[in-house]
Design a protein around this motif. Structure first.
Motif, PDB file in Angstrom:
ATOM      1  N   GLN A  47       0.857  -1.457  -0.005  1.00  0.00           N
ATOM      2  CA  GLN A  47       0.024   0.034   0.010  1.00  0.00           C
ATOM      3  C   GLN A  47       0.726   1.873  -0.056  1.00  0.00           C
ATOM      4  OE1 GLN A  47      -2.506   0.054   3.655  1.00  0.00           O
ATOM      5  NE2 GLN A  47      -3.368   1.856   2.585  1.00  0.00           N
ATOM      6  N   GLU A  48       1.823   1.026   0.808  1.00  0.00           N
ATOM      7  CA  GLU A  48       2.778   2.548   1.121  1.00  0.00           C
ATOM      8  C   GLU A  48       3.131   2.363  -0.628  1.00  0.00           C
ATOM      9  OE1 GLU A  48       6.649   3.918   3.790  1.00  0.00           O
ATOM     10  OE2 GLU A  48       5.749   2.322   3.795  1.00  0.00           O
ATOM     11  N   ALA A  49       3.931   1.346  -0.901  1.00  0.00           N
ATOM     12  CA  ALA A  49       5.122   1.501  -2.617  1.00  0.00           C
ATOM     13  C   ALA A  49       3.677   2.440  -3.699  1.00  0.00           C
ATOM     14  CB  ALA A  49       4.990   0.034  -3.216  1.00  0.00           C
ATOM     15  N   SER A  50       2.421   1.750  -3.387  1.00  0.00           N
ATOM     16  CA  SER A  50       1.353   2.006  -4.364  1.00  0.00           C
ATOM     17  C   SER A  50       1.613   3.535  -4.349  1.00  0.00           C
ATOM     18  CB  SER A  50      -0.380   1.617  -4.305  1.00  0.00           C
ATOM     19  OG  SER A  50      -1.303   1.419  -4.796  1.00  0.00           O
ATOM     20  N   GLY A  51       0.742   3.789  -2.830  1.00  0.00           N
ATOM     21  CA  GLY A  51       0.688   5.620  -2.588  1.00  0.00           C
ATOM     22  C   GLY A  51       2.323   6.391  -3.758  1.00  0.00           C
ATOM     23  N   LYS A  52       2.878   5.480  -3.057  1.00  0.00           N
ATOM     24  CA  LYS A  52       4.223   6.634  -3.878  1.00  0.00           C
ATOM     25  C   LYS A  52       3.906   7.358  -5.479  1.00  0.00           C
ATOM     26  CE  LYS A  52       7.601   5.821  -0.221  1.00  0.00           C
ATOM     27  NZ  LYS A  52       8.693   4.743  -0.096  1.00  0.00           N
ATOM     28  N   ILE A  53       3.692   5.375  -5.805  1.00  0.00           N
ATOM     29  CA  ILE A  53       3.497   5.967  -7.336  1.00  0.00           C
ATOM     30  C   ILE A  53       2.289   6.746  -7.771  1.00  0.00           C
ATOM     31  CG2 ILE A  53       2.642   4.552  -9.536  1.00  0.00           C
ATOM     32  CD1 ILE A  53       4.199   2.356  -7.690  1.00  0.00           C
ATOM     33  N   LYS A  54       1.156   6.487  -7.045  1.00  0.00           N
ATOM     34  CA  LYS A  54       0.383   7.091  -6.501  1.00  0.00           C
ATOM     35  C   LYS A  54       0.851   8.700  -7.199  1.00  0.00           C
ATOM     36  CE  LYS A  54      -3.796   4.580  -5.592  1.00  0.00           C
ATOM     37  NZ  LYS A  54      -4.659   4.662  -5.000  1.00  0.00           N
ATOM     38  N   GLU A  55       1.197   9.208  -6.028  1.00  0.00           N
ATOM     39  CA  GLU A  55       1.587  10.341  -5.734  1.00  0.00           C
ATOM     40  C   GLU A  55       2.946  11.028  -6.605  1.00  0.00           C
ATOM     41  OE1 GLU A  55       4.213  12.869  -2.453  1.00  0.00           O
ATOM     42  OE2 GLU A  55       4.215  10.528  -1.868  1.00  0.00           O
ATOM     43  N   LYS A  56       4.153  10.125  -7.151  1.00  0.00           N
ATOM     44  CA  LYS A  56       4.799  11.228  -8.225  1.00  0.00           C
ATOM     45  C   LYS A  56       3.962  10.609  -9.105  1.00  0.00           C
ATOM     46  CE  LYS A  56       8.927   9.096  -6.095  1.00  0.00           C
ATOM     47  NZ  LYS A  56       9.473  10.175  -6.300  1.00  0.00           N
ATOM     48  N   ALA A  57       2.373  10.111  -9.997  1.00  0.00           N
ATOM     49  CA  ALA A  57       1.871   9.849 -11.051  1.00  0.00           C
ATOM     50  C   ALA A  57       1.376  11.611 -10.691  1.00  0.00           C
ATOM     51  CB  ALA A  57       1.024   8.715 -11.198  1.00  0.00           C
ATOM     52  N   GLY A  58       0.709  11.231  -9.314  1.00  0.00           N
ATOM     53  CA  GLY A  58      -0.251  12.937  -9.576  1.00  0.00           C
ATOM     54  C   GLY A  58       0.529  14.597  -9.471  1.00  0.00           C
ATOM     55  N   ASP A  59       1.704  13.696  -9.075  1.00  0.00           N
ATOM     56  CA  ASP A  59       2.758  15.158  -9.011  1.00  0.00           C
ATOM     57  C   ASP A  59       3.511  15.426 -10.940  1.00  0.00           C
ATOM     58  OD1 ASP A  59       4.740  17.525  -8.272  1.00  0.00           O
ATOM     59  OD2 ASP A  59       5.894  16.311  -8.562  1.00  0.00           O
ATOM     60  N   ALA A  60       3.972  14.522 -11.916  1.00  0.00           N
ATOM     61  CA  ALA A  60       3.512  14.274 -13.098  1.00  0.00           C
ATOM     62  C   ALA A  60       2.584  14.837 -14.054  1.00  0.00           C
ATOM     63  CB  ALA A  60       4.930  12.972 -13.102  1.00  0.00           C
ATOM     64  N   THR A  61       1.181  14.628 -13.834  1.00  0.00           N
ATOM     65  CA  THR A  61       0.738  15.419 -14.373  1.00  0.00           C
ATOM     66  C   THR A  61      -0.109  16.006 -14.266  1.00  0.00           C
ATOM     67  OG1 THR A  61      -1.158  13.484 -13.219  1.00  0.00           O
ATOM     68  CG2 THR A  61       0.259  12.316 -15.467  1.00  0.00           C
ATOM     69  N   ASP A  62       0.347  16.947 -12.643  1.00  0.00           N
ATOM     70  CA  ASP A  62       0.131  17.900 -12.096  1.00  0.00           C
ATOM     71  C   ASP A  62      -1.689  17.961 -11.491  1.00  0.00           C
ATOM     72  OD1 ASP A  62       0.256  20.188 -11.280  1.00  0.00           O
ATOM     73  OD2 ASP A  62      -0.986  21.343 -12.851  1.00  0.00           O
ATOM     74  N   ASN A  63      -1.932  16.500 -10.862  1.00  0.00           N
ATOM     75  CA  ASN A  63      -3.586  16.207 -11.082  1.00  0.00           C
ATOM     76  C   ASN A  63      -3.472  15.553  -9.367  1.00  0.00           C
ATOM     77  OD1 ASN A  63      -5.820  14.449  -9.948  1.00  0.00           O
ATOM     78  ND2 ASN A  63      -5.397  12.813 -12.106  1.00  0.00           N
ATOM     79  N   ARG A  64      -3.615  17.112  -8.534  1.00  0.00           N
ATOM     80  CA  ARG A  64      -3.538  17.791  -7.177  1.00  0.00           C
ATOM     81  C   ARG A  64      -4.485  15.882  -6.165  1.00  0.00           C
ATOM     82  NH1 ARG A  64       1.072  19.135  -7.757  1.00  0.00           N
ATOM     83  NH2 ARG A  64       1.642  21.221  -8.767  1.00  0.00           N
ATOM     84  N   ASP A  65      -5.634  15.608  -7.044  1.00  0.00           N
ATOM     85  CA  ASP A  65      -6.259  14.570  -6.333  1.00  0.00           C
ATOM     86  C   ASP A  65      -5.623  13.326  -6.494  1.00  0.00           C
ATOM     87  OD1 ASP A  65      -8.472  16.388  -6.443  1.00  0.00           O
ATOM     88  OD2 ASP A  65      -9.774  15.909  -7.854  1.00  0.00           O
ATOM     89  N   LEU A  66      -4.919  13.183  -7.402  1.00  0.00           N
ATOM     90  CA  LEU A  66      -4.263  12.055  -7.329  1.00  0.00           C
ATOM     91  C   LEU A  66      -2.676  11.721  -6.042  1.00  0.00           C
ATOM     92  CD1 LEU A  66      -3.598   8.784  -8.367  1.00  0.00           C
ATOM     93  CD2 LEU A  66      -2.431   9.694 -10.581  1.00  0.00           C
ATOM     94  N   GLU A  67      -2.306  12.710  -6.593  1.00  0.00           N
ATOM     95  CA  GLU A  67      -1.692  12.995  -5.598  1.00  0.00           C
ATOM     96  C   GLU A  67      -1.659  13.115  -3.918  1.00  0.00           C
ATOM     97  OE1 GLU A  67       2.758  16.311  -4.950  1.00  0.00           O
ATOM     98  OE2 GLU A  67       1.402  16.671  -6.779  1.00  0.00           O
ATOM     99  N   ALA A  68      -2.729  13.654  -3.761  1.00  0.00           N
ATOM    100  CA  ALA A  68      -2.964  13.701  -2.412  1.00  0.00           C
ATOM    101  C   ALA A  68      -3.746  11.904  -2.002  1.00  0.00           C
ATOM    102  CB  ALA A  68      -4.359  14.935  -2.259  1.00  0.00           C
ATOM    103  N   GLU A  69      -3.958  11.108  -2.950  1.00  0.00           N
ATOM    104  CA  GLU A  69      -4.688   9.771  -2.795  1.00  0.00           C
ATOM    105  C   GLU A  69      -2.881   9.434  -2.197  1.00  0.00           C
ATOM    106  OE1 GLU A  69      -6.382   6.604  -4.902  1.00  0.00           O
ATOM    107  OE2 GLU A  69      -6.473   8.187  -5.669  1.00  0.00           O
ATOM    108  N   GLY A  70      -1.657   9.845  -3.017  1.00  0.00           N
ATOM    109  CA  GLY A  70      -1.651   8.669  -2.852  1.00  0.00           C
ATOM    110  C   GLY A  70      -0.368   9.132  -1.159  1.00  0.00           C
TER     111      GLY A  70
END
Length: 61
Positions: free
Chosen positions: A12-35
């Motif tokens: 879950q922690e690893a998945s969260g890191k991936i979501k956070e980085k993906a959200g940051d890369a795509t400027d998707n603040r919701d995905l970043e926060a979810e991560g």
């Protein structure tokens, strides 16, 4: 508690890191926060596992 629980928490922690980085890369603040939330939940669960281990008398945790 069990090794399986700890593995799930790390996943879950690893998945969260991936979501956070993906959200940051795509400027998707919701995905970043979810991560970030996923990572925080996993860390809280780890602390809970540590407490359970100590209460059960496992000195290695």
């Amino acid at each position: 508690m069990g090794l399986g629980d700890r593995i799930e928490n790390k996943a879950q922690e690893a998945s969260g890191k991936i979501k956070e980085k993906a959200g940051d890369a795509t400027d998707n603040r919701d995905l970043e926060a979810e991560g970030q939330l996923d990572q925080a939940e996993a860390k809280i669960k780890d602390v809970g596992e540590d407490v359970k281990d100590r209460l059960d008398g496992d000195p290695n945790r």
